[in-house]
Motif scaffolding. Structure first.
Motif, PDB file in Angstrom:
ATOM      1  N   LEU A  11     -99.290 -35.413 -36.228  1.00 28.44           N
ATOM      2  CA  LEU A  11     -98.796 -35.399 -34.870  1.00 28.44           C
ATOM      3  C   LEU A  11     -99.434 -36.606 -34.073  1.00 28.44           C
ATOM      4  O   LEU A  11    -100.280 -37.098 -34.572  1.00 28.44           O
ATOM      5  CB  LEU A  11     -99.736 -33.987 -34.285  1.00 28.44           C
ATOM      6  CG  LEU A  11     -99.424 -32.927 -34.932  1.00 28.44           C
ATOM      7  CD1 LEU A  11    -100.390 -31.721 -34.548  1.00 28.44           C
ATOM      8  CD2 LEU A  11     -97.887 -32.217 -34.907  1.00 28.44           C
ATOM      9  N   VAL A  12     -98.774 -36.822 -33.163  1.00 30.87           N
ATOM     10  CA  VAL A  12     -98.966 -37.827 -32.099  1.00 30.87           C
ATOM     11  C   VAL A  12     -98.823 -37.514 -30.889  1.00 30.87           C
ATOM     12  O   VAL A  12     -98.067 -36.805 -30.566  1.00 30.87           O
ATOM     13  CB  VAL A  12     -97.984 -39.264 -32.469  1.00 30.87           C
ATOM     14  CG1 VAL A  12     -98.227 -39.835 -33.686  1.00 30.87           C
ATOM     15  CG2 VAL A  12     -96.825 -39.035 -32.187  1.00 30.87           C
ATOM     16  N   TYR A  13     -99.870 -38.209 -30.005  1.00 33.48           N
ATOM     17  CA  TYR A  13     -99.694 -37.941 -28.569  1.00 33.48           C
ATOM     18  C   TYR A  13     -99.041 -39.169 -27.753  1.00 33.48           C
ATOM     19  O   TYR A  13     -99.170 -40.468 -28.277  1.00 33.48           O
ATOM     20  CB  TYR A  13    -101.118 -37.742 -27.959  1.00 33.48           C
ATOM     21  CG  TYR A  13    -101.629 -36.409 -28.022  1.00 33.48           C
ATOM     22  CD1 TYR A  13    -101.319 -35.264 -27.261  1.00 33.48           C
ATOM     23  CD2 TYR A  13    -102.639 -35.982 -29.096  1.00 33.48           C
ATOM     24  CE1 TYR A  13    -101.803 -34.179 -27.312  1.00 33.48           C
ATOM     25  CE2 TYR A  13    -103.037 -34.709 -29.113  1.00 33.48           C
ATOM     26  CZ  TYR A  13    -102.546 -33.711 -28.327  1.00 33.48           C
ATOM     27  OH  TYR A  13    -102.897 -32.309 -28.486  1.00 33.48           O
ATOM     28  N   PHE A  21     -95.883 -35.021 -30.028  1.00 34.05           N
ATOM     29  CA  PHE A  21     -94.672 -35.178 -30.915  1.00 34.05           C
ATOM     30  C   PHE A  21     -95.031 -34.547 -32.165  1.00 34.05           C
ATOM     31  O   PHE A  21     -96.054 -34.624 -32.744  1.00 34.05           O
ATOM     32  CB  PHE A  21     -94.303 -36.674 -31.021  1.00 34.05           C
ATOM     33  CG  PHE A  21     -93.691 -37.625 -29.657  1.00 34.05           C
ATOM     34  CD1 PHE A  21     -92.860 -37.494 -29.562  1.00 34.05           C
ATOM     35  CD2 PHE A  21     -95.107 -38.172 -28.889  1.00 34.05           C
ATOM     36  CE1 PHE A  21     -92.216 -38.187 -28.287  1.00 34.05           C
ATOM     37  CE2 PHE A  21     -94.564 -38.505 -27.802  1.00 34.05           C
ATOM     38  CZ  PHE A  21     -93.168 -38.669 -27.407  1.00 34.05           C
ATOM     39  N   SER A  22     -94.198 -33.704 -32.407  1.00 34.24           N
ATOM     40  CA  SER A  22     -94.257 -32.628 -33.773  1.00 34.24           C
ATOM     41  C   SER A  22     -92.947 -32.911 -34.557  1.00 34.24           C
ATOM     42  O   SER A  22     -92.039 -32.534 -34.156  1.00 34.24           O
ATOM     43  CB  SER A  22     -94.513 -31.260 -33.374  1.00 34.24           C
ATOM     44  OG  SER A  22     -94.483 -30.464 -34.692  1.00 34.24           O
ATOM     45  N   PRO A  23     -93.051 -33.229 -36.060  1.00 37.04           N
ATOM     46  CA  PRO A  23     -92.029 -33.098 -36.677  1.00 37.04           C
ATOM     47  C   PRO A  23     -91.546 -31.696 -37.068  1.00 37.04           C
ATOM     48  O   PRO A  23     -92.274 -30.850 -37.479  1.00 37.04           O
ATOM     49  CB  PRO A  23     -92.278 -33.936 -37.840  1.00 37.04           C
ATOM     50  CG  PRO A  23     -94.123 -33.658 -37.972  1.00 37.04           C
ATOM     51  CD  PRO A  23     -94.369 -33.622 -36.634  1.00 37.04           C
ATOM     52  N   VAL A  24     -90.205 -31.502 -36.814  1.00 32.69           N
ATOM     53  CA  VAL A  24     -89.756 -29.987 -37.376  1.00 32.69           C
ATOM     54  C   VAL A  24     -88.550 -30.428 -38.104  1.00 32.69           C
ATOM     55  O   VAL A  24     -87.548 -30.879 -37.565  1.00 32.69           O
ATOM     56  CB  VAL A  24     -89.284 -29.588 -35.871  1.00 32.69           C
ATOM     57  CG1 VAL A  24     -88.729 -28.210 -36.339  1.00 32.69           C
ATOM     58  CG2 VAL A  24     -90.379 -29.268 -35.180  1.00 32.69           C
ATOM     59  N   GLY A  25     -88.666 -30.401 -39.467  1.00 36.48           N
ATOM     60  CA  GLY A  25     -87.604 -30.385 -40.277  1.00 36.48           C
ATOM     61  C   GLY A  25     -87.142 -32.027 -40.553  1.00 36.48           C
ATOM     62  O   GLY A  25     -88.058 -32.871 -40.472  1.00 36.48           O
ATOM     63  N   ASN A  26     -86.088 -32.306 -40.017  1.00 33.47           N
ATOM     64  CA  ASN A  26     -85.544 -33.639 -39.843  1.00 33.47           C
ATOM     65  C   ASN A  26     -85.477 -34.173 -38.578  1.00 33.47           C
ATOM     66  O   ASN A  26     -84.730 -35.171 -38.210  1.00 33.47           O
ATOM     67  CB  ASN A  26     -84.207 -33.961 -40.720  1.00 33.47           C
ATOM     68  CG  ASN A  26     -83.112 -33.118 -40.137  1.00 33.47           C
ATOM     69  OD1 ASN A  26     -83.319 -31.993 -39.477  1.00 33.47           O
ATOM     70  ND2 ASN A  26     -81.935 -33.816 -40.243  1.00 33.47           N
ATOM     71  N   LYS A  27     -86.132 -33.516 -37.605  1.00 32.20           N
ATOM     72  CA  LYS A  27     -86.072 -33.802 -36.363  1.00 32.20           C
ATOM     73  C   LYS A  27     -87.475 -33.891 -35.746  1.00 32.20           C
ATOM     74  O   LYS A  27     -88.514 -33.573 -36.306  1.00 32.20           O
ATOM     75  CB  LYS A  27     -85.127 -32.810 -35.335  1.00 32.20           C
ATOM     76  CG  LYS A  27     -83.706 -32.523 -35.767  1.00 32.20           C
ATOM     77  CD  LYS A  27     -83.155 -31.334 -35.220  1.00 32.20           C
ATOM     78  CE  LYS A  27     -81.602 -31.185 -35.603  1.00 32.20           C
ATOM     79  NZ  LYS A  27     -81.581 -30.505 -37.139  1.00 32.20           N
ATOM     80  N   VAL A  28     -87.585 -34.089 -34.411  1.00 33.76           N
ATOM     81  CA  VAL A  28     -88.802 -34.514 -33.855  1.00 33.76           C
ATOM     82  C   VAL A  28     -88.888 -33.668 -32.326  1.00 33.76           C
ATOM     83  O   VAL A  28     -88.004 -33.729 -31.587  1.00 33.76           O
ATOM     84  CB  VAL A  28     -89.252 -35.759 -33.530  1.00 33.76           C
ATOM     85  CG1 VAL A  28     -90.468 -35.927 -32.701  1.00 33.76           C
ATOM     86  CG2 VAL A  28     -89.323 -36.688 -34.739  1.00 33.76           C
ATOM     87  N   ASN A  29     -89.664 -32.803 -32.182  1.00 34.82           N
ATOM     88  CA  ASN A  29     -89.755 -32.086 -31.027  1.00 34.82           C
ATOM     89  C   ASN A  29     -90.984 -32.692 -30.092  1.00 34.82           C
ATOM     90  O   ASN A  29     -92.024 -33.048 -30.544  1.00 34.82           O
ATOM     91  CB  ASN A  29     -90.371 -30.509 -31.142  1.00 34.82           C
ATOM     92  CG  ASN A  29     -89.134 -29.693 -31.409  1.00 34.82           C
ATOM     93  OD1 ASN A  29     -87.949 -30.080 -31.401  1.00 34.82           O
ATOM     94  ND2 ASN A  29     -89.526 -28.230 -31.540  1.00 34.82           N
ATOM     95  N   GLY A 324    -104.998 -31.490 -31.251  1.00 30.01           N
ATOM     96  CA  GLY A 324    -103.658 -31.026 -31.962  1.00 30.01           C
ATOM     97  C   GLY A 324    -103.841 -30.765 -33.178  1.00 30.01           C
ATOM     98  O   GLY A 324    -104.438 -31.547 -34.082  1.00 30.01           O
ATOM     99  N   LEU A 325    -103.626 -29.415 -33.797  1.00 28.25           N
ATOM    100  CA  LEU A 325    -103.894 -29.008 -35.199  1.00 28.25           C
ATOM    101  C   LEU A 325    -102.335 -28.525 -35.410  1.00 28.25           C
ATOM    102  O   LEU A 325    -101.795 -27.828 -35.174  1.00 28.25           O
ATOM    103  CB  LEU A 325    -104.738 -27.991 -35.314  1.00 28.25           C
ATOM    104  CG  LEU A 325    -106.389 -28.375 -34.707  1.00 28.25           C
ATOM    105  CD1 LEU A 325    -106.423 -27.603 -33.311  1.00 28.25           C
ATOM    106  CD2 LEU A 325    -107.279 -28.009 -35.634  1.00 28.25           C
TER     107      LEU A 325
END
Length: 892
Positions: A11-13, A21-29, A324-325
């Motif tokens: 995770l990155v802020y 920013f959170s990785p979700v599958g092959n996308k980023v939320n 963030g966890l």
């Protein structure tokens, strides 16, 4: 994407610390923690995202998937700058503090790349150099505060310090005594203190080593014999920075000045992060516990258990308040504010696949159900889940809203239908069948009085009363499992589709319980009624969609959907994809609110949109391009074939370093390809699709999560009817000339929020009726959307109400004619006004006695002033009522 919040990776802020920013599958939320909103970047990778790296300025985001394919994204415009190939898995990536260089891992080396600047370049990212190799894979890397040093930690239990010697000559060298050893397990994280005088390294076995640069002339044996409590203060006083020389121009060596242990029984360290300004270390363990420590004295600040599984990643924002966890096994995403000890964000999607989706009548909320037996409610505007119902004990098969939007009804394979109250958030009705049976589909009439559910076991349809909860009737007639139930919009008829190749229309409202039968050639899988109720669409197993006239009971048209569905090549599939008939049928359909289009989805990676007048394909939406799922590639996967078979069919669990990852959970004696094997390739499915009642978007419950497609795009700069004469200077000149109408229209055309706010608030309240009377109708939607968003942070409540009131009065006919296009803006205005009303009413209710006290004091003060005035008049005015001069009035 709403149904999934985190899969794997780090995770990155953002630089301001407000966006996660959170990785979700092959996308980023992107989760905006201040505005309570989320969005998904429109860029996809080939495989699941494993590494994220954000530039210090927040303008560049690098995402790398688990196979080593990366994408460089411009966050300001959300566009792809360059595709990158790293030729192997990347474990970590980080931008330098000045943002000029990027470091990535490659086997046992670290590659340094030159990042693009403001000037236009031929290549957006070029390889600068490679560092000295470790004996094993690199697991972590970090930069010093001055971007001169790069520290790497590896599985070989060593830390290496690399110095960027000359930027222009591309030279990187190790400083003397470059290899730092002392750990007994692979490194998890390496950090540098803000003054570059201390190096902190954390290993998987829970060991923290503190190193300082000491003078080479000092006797090492004397330091080793010193007590640890005395060694650390002494080293801190005489420590030098990285690469700093002593008086003899000799670079000092690093010594272990402190050794600490994280005492967590039978738990390993899985993640760690460091906040440099306060030197706060946060460590996550494999048992779901995370701890906060203050360095260099190793003082425990806080300890908390947040999950039952391992914590995969940790991140701290730039202010040091939010932690963030991410837990990859349970797909959990948490944001913990450690000072107030409260959750800022706590989200978890469905653990297994979703089975149903339903919109509320106003389009604000979305209900989903899944194989984990949970029913979740999502906010369509923010993308967050705000309530979860866990009453079902088996997979939930269907879910729907009632017409008034205050009740959610769900069916489950446990044989129950449950109704949930959205005011008190409780299960207030439970409908059961006379005999235990599974329920696979559900329908509720528009009035919300009747609830129907069908069973795939005995082929019956059960009808309950919502008011009493009693079973009213059992409809029989089908000879095969029932796949779909749907009510006609007027509520006078319910249609059922079955595997017996028939569709039955039931009119159980009258005295005669008769049913009309519509014969089909193949098994019927899905149904959908036209909003007018005069047309019925039925999907069969061969991929065709048949349209029926519900009055004349004859077929009016058909769509050959199997020609439009694109199915990729799957493992073990020897025939061509063009001849494959599997997964080319639609299992869910939905009409648009105006009935002009039909949305179809099934067991394929595409969702198709058809025109109901011409029966032609309007557009095909590909759900995902993630090659981790089976059937994404259209051609035969020869490039992935090896001597041992396909690369995805080779077991690689024995190469893992973690004991939990090396465990073989397959059944004994099971061969590859057997149906009894537990791990099978996942396929992309759209189990349920539905249009929003506003007509501005639609949602799909897929194996990737809940996907929401909308016509309302959000851009940082989106001008409207812009020409060369409209600039911020001309807008301000027009405003100073007190031409408020022209200035407001020009600001809306430029679409810069600070400028619109300045012009909007400069309009005098007496001029609002005149401005709204001449305001162009085409800008009404934009102005209403601005008022809805601006009223959340502005204290001018009455000013906003005057604007909204005059806009509704002056442009009422236009709003009524274009209700479908303007409904999102009106809904946001209504939501904002309700929130303001709720805040004011709550404030008044909480301070009712205070307000009463103030009113009584004002009344007493007024009575006292009146009495003092009368006394003054009686004393200084004579009987002839002549005014007495020379006397001052009393102070009231």
């Amino acid at each position: 994407m709403c149904g999934t919040v985190y899969n794997q990776g780090n995770l990155v802020y953002s630089p301001d610390g407000n966006i996660l920013f959170s990785p979700v599958g092959n996308k980023v939320n992107m989760f905006d923690l201040v505005k309570n909103r989320s969005s998904t970047l429109p860029i996809q990778t080939r495989w699941d995202v494993a590494v994220l790296a954000l530039a210090p300025k927040g303008n560049l985001l690098l995402i790398i998937d688990e196979r080593g394919f990366g994408a460089l994204i411009n966050l300001y415009r959300r566009v792809l700058l360059k595709r990158m190939v790293f030729h192997g898995p990347v474990a970590a990536a980080a931008f330098s503090s000045d943002g000029k260089l990027l470091a990535t891992t490659h086997d046992g080396k670290a590659r340094i790349w030159k990042t693009p600047g403001i000037e236009r370049e031929f290549s957006a990212m070029t390889l600068w150099c490679e560092t000295t190799s470790h004996h094993d894979d690199i697991t972590t890397l970090t930069w010093s505060a001055d971007s001169r040093y790069l520290l790497t930690g590896s599985k070989d239990m060593s830390v290496k310090v690399h110095e960027i010697k000359d930027y222009h000559e591309r030279r990187v060298k190790l400083i003397p005594y470059r290899t730092l050893i002392g750990h007994a397990s692979p490194l998890v994280a390496v950090f540098v203190s803000p003054d570059s005088k201390a190096i902190y390294s954390v290993s998987r076995d829970g060991t923290l080593l503190v190193r300082h640069a000491v003078d080479k002339s000092s006797d090492a044996r004397d330091e080793d014999e010193e007590d640890a409590d005395q060694r650390l203060p002494k080293a801190m006083e005489g420590a030098l920075a990285l690469g700093e020389e002593d008086s003899d121009h000799k670079i000092n060596r690093f010594r272990i000045t402190a050794r600490h242990y994280f005492h967590q029984s039978s738990a390993q360290v899985t993640a760690a992060t460091f906040f440099a300004p306060t030197q706060m270390l946060v460590v996550g363990y494999s048992n779901g516990v995370f701890e906060m420590w203050e360095l260099p004295h190793f003082v425990n600040l806080q300890r908390l258990s947040v999950s039952n599984t391992a914590i995969s990643t940790l991140a701290i924002n730039q202010t040091g308040e939010w932690i963030g966890l991410g837990c990859a096994k349970l797909h959990q995403l948490l944001v913990w504010e450690w000072q107030s000890e409260s959750y800022v964000l706590k989200q978890q999607g469905h653990f297994y696949d979703m089975n149903g989706v339903s919109h509320s009548p106003d389009g604000q909320y979305i209900a989903t159900c899944g194989d984990d037996g949970k029913v979740k409610l999502w906010n369509a505007m923010s993308g967050f889940c705000f309530v979860t119902f866990s009453d079902h004990v088996s997979p939930a098969s269907a879910v729907t809203f009632t017409k008034n939007g205050q009740v959610v009804v769900s069916a489950s394979l446990d044989g129950t239908v449950r109704a949930y109250d959205l005011i008190r958030y409780r299960n207030f009705r439970t409908f059961t069948t006379p005999e235990p049976t599974q329920l696979s589909t559900l329908a509720v009439d528009p009035s919300g009085e009747f609830v129907c559910a069908a069973s795939p076991d005995n082929f019956d349809i059960y009808v309950w009363s919502m008011q009493t909860g009693k079973l009213l009737d059992v409809l029989t007639g089908h000879s095969a499992p029932i796949s779909k139930l749907v009510f006609r919009p007027d509520g006078m008829m319910v249609a059922s589709a079955s595997w017996d190749a028939t569709v039955r229309l039931w009119s159980f409202m009258g005295r005669k319980k008769e049913s009309e039968v519509l014969e089909h050639r193949r098994v019927v899988l899905a149904l959908a009624f036209h909003p007018s109720g005069e047309q019925l669409a039925a999907s069969t197993v061969d991929g065709d969609v048949c349209f029926w006239d519900t009055k004349e009971l004859n077929q009016t048209g058909s769509i050959e959907g199997h020609r439009d569905v694109i199915v990729g090549q799957r493992l073990g599939m020897s025939q061509s994809t063009a001849n494959a008939v599997n997964s080319k049928a639609f299992k869910s359909m939905s009409y648009s609110p105006d009935g002009s289009t039909l949305l179809c989805g099934g067991d394929s990676p595409v969702v198709l949109l058809y025109d109901t007048q011409t029966y032609v394909l309007v557009r095909a939406f590909k759900i995902t391009r993630n090659r981790k799922f089976d059937g994404i590639d259209n051609g035969l996967p020869y490039r992935n074939m090896t001597e041992a078979g396909h690369i995805d069919e080779i077991d690689d669990y024995s190469d893992e370093s973690d004991l939990e990852s090396r465990k073989d959970t397959s059944l004994p004696g099971v061969k590859r390809g057997d149906l009894a094997k537990r791990s099978t390739p996942r396929q992309v499915r759209a189990k349920a699709v539905e249009f929003s009642p506003t007509g501005r978007g639609w949602a799909a419950a897929t194996t990737e999560g809940l996907m929401i497609y909308s016509l309302d795009n959000e851009w940082n700069f989106d001008p409207f009817d812009l020409d060369a004469e409209i600039t911020p200077d001309t807008v301000m000149d027009t405003l100073r000339a007190r031409d408020f109408l022209v200035a407001l229209v020009m600001a809306l055309r430029l679409n810069e929020v600070p400028l619109i706010r300045q012009v909007y608030e400069a309009v005098p309240p007496v001029e609002i009726p005149l401005v709204t009377q001449g305001f162009p109708s085409r800008y009404v939607g934009r102005l209403l959307m601005f008022i809805a968003t601006h009223s959340d942070t502005s204290p001018h409540v009455e000013f906003h109400l005057m604007w909204v009131n005059q806009l509704l009065i002056q442009h009422g006919p236009y709003l009524k004619r274009n209700i479908h296009q303007l409904q999102p803006a009106l809904r946001n205005v209504q939501k904002s006004l309700r929130r303001v009303q709720g805040d004011l009413s709550k404030l008044c209710n909480e301070n009712a006695y205070t307000l009463q006290f103030l009113l009584n004091r004002c009344r007493q003060a007024r009575q006292k002033n009146e009495a003092a005035t009368m006394k003054f008049l009686n004393e200084h005015i004579g009987p002839d009522h002549e005014e007495v001069t020379g006397l001052s009035e009393p102070s009231l």
